[in-house]
Every structure is written in C-alpha cells, then in structure tokens.
Design a protein around this motif. Structure first.
Motif, PDB file in Angstrom:
ATOM      1  N   ALA A   1      -6.616   0.930  -7.531  1.00 55.49           N
ATOM      2  CA  ALA A   1      -5.587   0.426  -8.437  1.00 55.49           C
ATOM      3  C   ALA A   1      -4.640  -0.515  -7.700  1.00 55.49           C
ATOM      4  O   ALA A   1      -4.240  -1.558  -8.240  1.00 55.49           O
ATOM      5  CB  ALA A   1      -4.810   1.594  -9.049  1.00 55.49           C
ATOM      6  N   GLY A   2      -4.273  -0.164  -6.482  1.00 51.43           N
ATOM      7  CA  GLY A   2      -3.383  -1.036  -5.713  1.00 51.43           C
ATOM      8  C   GLY A   2      -3.978  -2.406  -5.495  1.00 51.43           C
ATOM      9  O   GLY A   2      -3.294  -3.431  -5.637  1.00 51.43           O
TER      10      GLY A   2
ATOM     11  N   ASP B   1       0.827  -1.206   0.000  1.00 50.10           N
ATOM     12  CA  ASP B   1       0.000   0.000   0.000  1.00 50.10           C
ATOM     13  C   ASP B   1       0.866   1.262   0.000  1.00 50.10           C
ATOM     14  O   ASP B   1       0.561   2.245  -0.699  1.00 50.10           O
ATOM     15  CB  ASP B   1      -0.942   0.007   1.200  1.00 50.10           C
ATOM     16  N   GLU B   2       1.952   1.238   0.766  1.00 47.41           N
ATOM     17  CA  GLU B   2       2.862   2.382   0.786  1.00 47.41           C
ATOM     18  C   GLU B   2       3.548   2.556  -0.563  1.00 47.41           C
ATOM     19  O   GLU B   2       3.723   3.682  -1.049  1.00 47.41           O
ATOM     20  CB  GLU B   2       3.918   2.192   1.876  1.00 47.41           C
ATOM     21  N   GLU B   3       3.950   1.436  -1.169  1.00 47.76           N
ATOM     22  CA  GLU B   3       4.637   1.501  -2.461  1.00 47.76           C
ATOM     23  C   GLU B   3       3.709   2.037  -3.555  1.00 47.76           C
ATOM     24  O   GLU B   3       4.131   2.801  -4.422  1.00 47.76           O
ATOM     25  CB  GLU B   3       5.156   0.116  -2.852  1.00 47.76           C
ATOM     26  N   VAL B   4       2.437   1.618  -3.509  1.00 50.97           N
ATOM     27  CA  VAL B   4       1.468   2.136  -4.479  1.00 50.97           C
ATOM     28  C   VAL B   4       1.347   3.646  -4.348  1.00 50.97           C
ATOM     29  O   VAL B   4       1.320   4.376  -5.352  1.00 50.97           O
ATOM     30  CB  VAL B   4       0.084   1.462  -4.288  1.00 50.97           C
ATOM     31  N   ALA B   5       1.280   4.134  -3.123  1.00 52.30           N
ATOM     32  CA  ALA B   5       1.182   5.576  -2.899  1.00 52.30           C
ATOM     33  C   ALA B   5       2.415   6.300  -3.439  1.00 52.30           C
ATOM     34  O   ALA B   5       2.301   7.385  -4.024  1.00 52.30           O
ATOM     35  CB  ALA B   5       0.993   5.867  -1.412  1.00 52.30           C
TER      36      ALA B   5
ATOM     37  N   LYS C   1      -6.343  -3.878  -7.331  1.00 52.03           N
ATOM     38  CA  LYS C   1      -6.541  -4.590  -8.595  1.00 52.03           C
ATOM     39  C   LYS C   1      -5.226  -5.082  -9.191  1.00 52.03           C
ATOM     40  O   LYS C   1      -5.161  -6.142  -9.819  1.00 52.03           O
ATOM     41  CB  LYS C   1      -7.246  -3.686  -9.611  1.00 52.03           C
ATOM     42  N   LEU C   2      -4.159  -4.308  -9.001  1.00 52.06           N
ATOM     43  CA  LEU C   2      -2.896  -4.630  -9.652  1.00 52.06           C
ATOM     44  C   LEU C   2      -2.033  -5.614  -8.866  1.00 52.06           C
ATOM     45  O   LEU C   2      -1.183  -6.286  -9.450  1.00 52.06           O
ATOM     46  CB  LEU C   2      -2.087  -3.347  -9.892  1.00 52.06           C
ATOM     47  N   LYS C   3      -2.253  -5.720  -7.571  1.00 47.56           N
ATOM     48  CA  LYS C   3      -1.368  -6.528  -6.740  1.00 47.56           C
ATOM     49  C   LYS C   3      -1.181  -7.957  -7.247  1.00 47.56           C
ATOM     50  O   LYS C   3      -0.053  -8.475  -7.238  1.00 47.56           O
ATOM     51  CB  LYS C   3      -1.855  -6.543  -5.291  1.00 47.56           C
ATOM     52  N   PRO C   4      -2.239  -8.657  -7.722  1.00 48.76           N
ATOM     53  CA  PRO C   4      -2.021 -10.033  -8.213  1.00 48.76           C
ATOM     54  C   PRO C   4      -1.080 -10.120  -9.406  1.00 48.76           C
ATOM     55  O   PRO C   4      -0.529 -11.185  -9.680  1.00 48.76           O
ATOM     56  CB  PRO C   4      -3.439 -10.490  -8.590  1.00 48.76           C
TER      57      PRO C   4
ATOM     58  N   PRO D   1      -5.381  13.439 -12.910  1.00 54.59           N
ATOM     59  CA  PRO D   1      -4.737  12.863 -11.724  1.00 54.59           C
ATOM     60  C   PRO D   1      -5.564  11.747 -11.100  1.00 54.59           C
ATOM     61  O   PRO D   1      -6.800  11.740 -11.170  1.00 54.59           O
ATOM     62  CB  PRO D   1      -4.625  14.051 -10.767  1.00 54.59           C
ATOM     63  N   PHE D   2      -4.866  10.792 -10.495  1.00 54.89           N
ATOM     64  CA  PHE D   2      -5.517   9.751  -9.707  1.00 54.89           C
ATOM     65  C   PHE D   2      -6.018  10.352  -8.395  1.00 54.89           C
ATOM     66  O   PHE D   2      -5.304  11.108  -7.726  1.00 54.89           O
ATOM     67  CB  PHE D   2      -4.528   8.637  -9.374  1.00 54.89           C
ATOM     68  N   THR D   3      -7.226   9.999  -8.013  1.00 54.66           N
ATOM     69  CA  THR D   3      -7.742  10.394  -6.708  1.00 54.66           C
ATOM     70  C   THR D   3      -7.273   9.379  -5.664  1.00 54.66           C
ATOM     71  O   THR D   3      -6.859   8.265  -6.011  1.00 54.66           O
ATOM     72  CB  THR D   3      -9.278  10.424  -6.716  1.00 54.66           C
TER      73      THR D   3
END
Length: 385
Positions: free
Chosen positions: A247-248, A216-220, A250-253, A238-240
C-alpha cells in the motif's frame, strides 16, 4: 435453443486474467458516468504473484460465455484472515465472498452467482458476502445510489439493474456503506470552528503533515493506527506487513504532504487522515490509457492536481480514545487543516468522505456536523449456502 446455453468457465492463466480484466472494462465502458482505470493497475490486482492479498486468500475466477461470446464474469474467493474474525463483525468462520461481478442479463447473473456459490460450498463455506472485489480494502459493495455522477478514486461504479439481479438470486443486504459530499469552499459552522481553535491552543496536541522523507515509517504509523482503530468495525480485516509495504508503494504517488495528517497527543501518534486528489478526472480525459501521451497528462496532474475533488478514504483514531471529546476534536482539526490547504493551494471546491458504515455513529455524526450530504450508497449482500 442449444446455441443459447450459458457456459461458465473457471480461468486462471495470465492470458485469461487479461481477458477477465478486459471484459470488466468493456462492461464499464457502457456506463455513462464510469471512469476507465489504468489497465496495468487492474491486471496487477488480479495477479496472485503481485497482489499480497492472495498471500492470505484462495480464489477462483469465472467467465460466462454464450454463443462463443464472453457475457459475464465473477470471482469467488476466501480471505483466510476474515475466517478468524468474530462472526458479530460480519465475517468469521464459513465466510466466502464474490466480487468482480458483471453480467449481460439476469440469466447470466444467476448462472455466475451459482458457479461462485458452488465453488465456495466446495471449499467448506457456509455463507457468502458480496460483491467485494476482492479485498475489503479495495472495492466493497454494490453501488445502489449515485449512478448519476462519476465515482471518485478507488470507488466502484455499477449499473442500477445489478441490484435487482443480485436480490433476485436470494441475496439480502448485510451492510450499507455511505460516502458524503462536502462543499469545502465554505468554512465550517461556528461550533466546529471553536472546537478546532480550542485544540490549537492545547499544547498537548500536535496535528502535523506526513513526512514524505520518512514515508515508509509514516505508512507503518498510519496503518498501525488503522489496524487498532477499525479492529471492532464490521467487515474489518487487518493489513498484513506485506500489504502495508504494498500500500505504501502504491499510494505514494498520490500523497501530497499538505493533504495528509497525523495527530499526536503528548508526542504519540494517535490519529490520522489520508486525503487523495481524485485521479479519476484525468483518467477520464486520457481514457485510462498511459500511451502514447496519457502519461504526460497524468504526470503533470500528479505534480499539482489543481481544482481536483478531494477524497478522504481513510481516517482513524486509536480505539482507547473512541467516544471521547478528544477524538472528535482531532478529527475536526485534521479535516479543517486539509480543507484549507485544498482550497488555498489547489483551488478545490469539493470533498468526499467515505466510505463510512451506515451504523458508525461517531463518523456519521462528524459528517453531519460539517454539513456534508450522502451522495453514494453501496450495499454488501449476504446469502446462506
């Protein structure tokens, strides 16, 4: 004949959204190189209760019918964040959009576009961009080059005749988006290798893998850099915070630490590169169906996607470093690290970079320097209302 009249129906119920998605899937199935996507994912993207894009967007879906048969679909939508952007960045006040465009023939296409335009005009919009389905970060543009091979993950695929139908309805190109194909088995040219080696000797630079334990920190961090790095680009929205969290999740897998990098200078994150194994290969094998046994193949692939094409959908360097030698050096270092891991760990042979704006000189220069070639082109069209 009256029986051949086209009817355009605005839809919005859960049942009709499923009909909207299934109609798009039926059109995609006609194309020889199209890849069936997971229906559950497609339903989620058009669900205002589940996709945070709708938190800053107004929309209307339409289905065209003729003789009692569904013959086309389209979305009309307004991204209210895009309305706040400077007009010179392609959007700004008065910008409406259309997306999810499919049509049986040119007559249906013109009727659908006219319906989307009428709705947008009624919302006070003065011009329309499309196709953008639906966020600029999802599937922007119409494929106009590259129909002869399958798309990679998160890339749209459209029949060649759609171009003539859209242009015939009065639309003109606003921006071209490029993707580049790269043979990742061979090393980069000597000049690029020297640039990478110089960076590796620089004690200020640290190019590291993402830390999945702190995902979660890395996504931010990544999307924070992205929002800064791309903020002056054409079409940027921009991403909200809600979209970052979404996105974090959905993309993690799809994230493998060896294939995703963050670059730090003096301990500060300043650049990133995300690389996704191309799930479309396995989706084609299971025909986009998780059940009864497709989930087994998908789970096995996700653990180690051997031999898969690698797609780089996003990379960025903080704006303060743009046009600097350091920015290019960090990009080359991340690309080379990921290239080696993809080849040595997964046995991959090909990579794809994009999309990239056709006038993004810095990124196109990097793509040329590593000897990649344009393999797909998408056009976003524009029309005054």
């Amino acid at each position: 004949m009256a029986g051949n009249e086209i009817s355009i129906e605005p839809i919005g119920s859960k049942k009709d959204r499923a009909r909207f998605v299934d109609l798009g899937r039926a059109f995609a199935a006609r194309e020889p190189h199209s890849v069936p996507q997971l229906r559950s994912e497609q339903l989620e993207l058009v669900d205002p209760d589940r996709n945070p894009f709708f938190g800053h967007a107004s929309h209307q879906f339409f289905i065209a019918t003729r003789d009692g048969k569904d013959v086309g679909r389209i979305s009309a939508h307004i991204d209210h964040l895009a309305l706040e952007l400077p007009p010179e960045q392609g959007m700004g006040p008065g910008t409406g959009m259309f997306g999810y465009f499919d049509a049986e023939d040119e007559e249906v296409a013109k009727a659908l576009l006219a319906a989307a335009e009428e709705w947008l005009r009624g919302q006070g919009m003065t011009h329309v961009l499309g196709p953008i389905s639906m966020s600029i970060w999802e599937e922007p543009g119409l494929l106009v080059k590259g129909q002869d091979h399958p798309p990679t993950i998160m890339m749209g695929h459209h029949p060649a005749h759609y171009q003539g139908w859209i242009e015939g309805a009065g639309y003109e190109p606003a921006k071209t988006l490029l993707t580049y194909d790269l043979d990742i088995q061979k090393g980069f040219p000597p000049l690029i290798q020297r640039i990478v080696q110089s960076g590796e000797r620089n004690a200020r630079i640290n190019v590291r893998h993402v830390d999945l334990k702190r995902w979660d920190e890395e996504v931010a961090v990544v999307l924070g850099i992205l929002n800064d790095a791309w903020s002056s680009n054409w079409g940027f929205v921009p991403f909200t915070p809600e979209e970052i969290a979404y996105a974090g999740k959905k993309l993690k897998p799809l994230i493998h630490r060896r294939l995703n990098m963050i670059a730090e200078v003096d301990g500060r994150p300043v650049a990133f590169m995300l690389t996704f194994p191309d799930v479309n290969g396995v989706l084609k094998k299971i025909d986009g169906k998780m059940f009864p046994f497709g989930w087994i193949s998908l789970l096995k692939w996700m653990r180690k996607p051997a031999g898969t094409i690698m797609r780089v959908p996003l990379m960025g360097v903080l704006k303060e470093l743009h046009n600097s030698r350091l920015a290019s050096q960090l990009a080359f270092m991340m690309i080379e690290n990921i290239r080696q891991n993809a080849v040595e760990w997964l046995g991959s042979t090909r990579g794809e970079i994009g999309w990239i704006l056709d006038d993004n000189q810095g990124m196109n220069a990097i793509a040329d320097a590593i000897e990649s070639k344009v393999n797909r082109e998408y056009i976003i069209y524009r029309r005054q209302l």
